[in-house]
Design an enzyme around this catalytic site. Structure first.
Site, mmCIF file in Angstrom:
data_model
loop_
_atom_site.group_PDB
_atom_site.id
_atom_site.type_symbol
_atom_site.label_atom_id
_atom_site.label_comp_id
_atom_site.label_asym_id
_atom_site.label_seq_id
_atom_site.Cartn_x
_atom_site.Cartn_y
_atom_site.Cartn_z
ATOM 1 N N GLU A 15 -1.435 0.906 -0.235
ATOM 2 C CA GLU A 15 -0.048 0.250 -0.330
ATOM 3 C C GLU A 15 0.882 0.930 -1.514
ATOM 4 O OE1 GLU A 15 1.443 -1.992 1.755
ATOM 5 O OE2 GLU A 15 -0.359 -2.493 2.540
ATOM 6 N N ASP A 24 10.060 1.207 4.144
ATOM 7 C CA ASP A 24 8.971 1.653 4.496
ATOM 8 C C ASP A 24 9.198 2.845 5.708
ATOM 9 O OD1 ASP A 24 9.003 0.468 7.009
ATOM 10 O OD2 ASP A 24 7.517 -0.613 6.281
#
Length: 182
Positions: A15, A24
């Site tokens: 992550e 993202d």
């Protein structure tokens, strides 16, 4: 079951840790260790900043929910490495998608190998393909098998060689020594 320390470290590495909100690969606002609005407060938005301790606290709360989702959904216990891989997958695709996934359907049908292969089907966007390969590898490979094997020290190798040499020297003279390695 719970996420192991190794599983936690691998998930954090996948992550990443970002202390300022960002979009993202699919445009979802994210902060800390993969935290999105879908997981609850704080709601990531432009300009939001947190410190490392906040990121760790948010992650601990978030990951507990995903661990619970995976543990409750499994038809039977899995080896730790496989459980950790499924928590990583669930963390990335979300609990609803995990519950209806072919990964879980195959596990419930008793097809553990097929379930591992189904992890690779979650391949969009293309940026997640290396992550899926890592989760697939993690799912099918016990942690102990993935550890690098230590090469014996030169002393241990010398001791082994001397033991073999002493055994060879102790053979009777009339025995065939053509197989000895020199």
């Amino acid at each position: 079951m719970d996420l192991s320390a190794v599983g936690r470290a691998v998930l954090i590495a996948r992550e990443g840790r970002r202390l300022e909100a960002y979009r993202d690969s699919v445009g979802v606002w994210t902060i800390g260790i993969g935290h999105t609005a879908a997981a609850g407060p704080p709601i990531p938005r432009a300009g939001l900043r947190i410190d490392a301790a906040e990121a760790d606290a948010i992650f601990a709360r978030d990951v507990a929910a995903f661990v619970r989702t995976v543990a409750e959904a499994l038809p039977e216990p899995l080896p730790q490495h496989a459980f950790d891989a499924l928590v990583s997958l669930c963390f990335n695709i979300g609990p609803a998608a995990f519950r209806r996934s072919s990964v879980l359907r195959r596990l419930r049908a008793g097809d553990r190998m097929g379930a591992g292969e189904a992890i690779l089907m979650w391949n969009r966007p293309a940026a997640v393909i290396p992550r899926r390969q890592g989760e697939f590898d993690q799912f099918r490979t016990p942690y102990e098998a993935a550890l690098p094997r230590a090469r014996p020290s030169w002393r241990a190798r010398l001791r082994d060689w001397l033991a073999r040499a002493a055994l060879t020297a102790s053979l009777r003279p009339d025995q065939d020594r053509s197989h000895d390695v020199h």
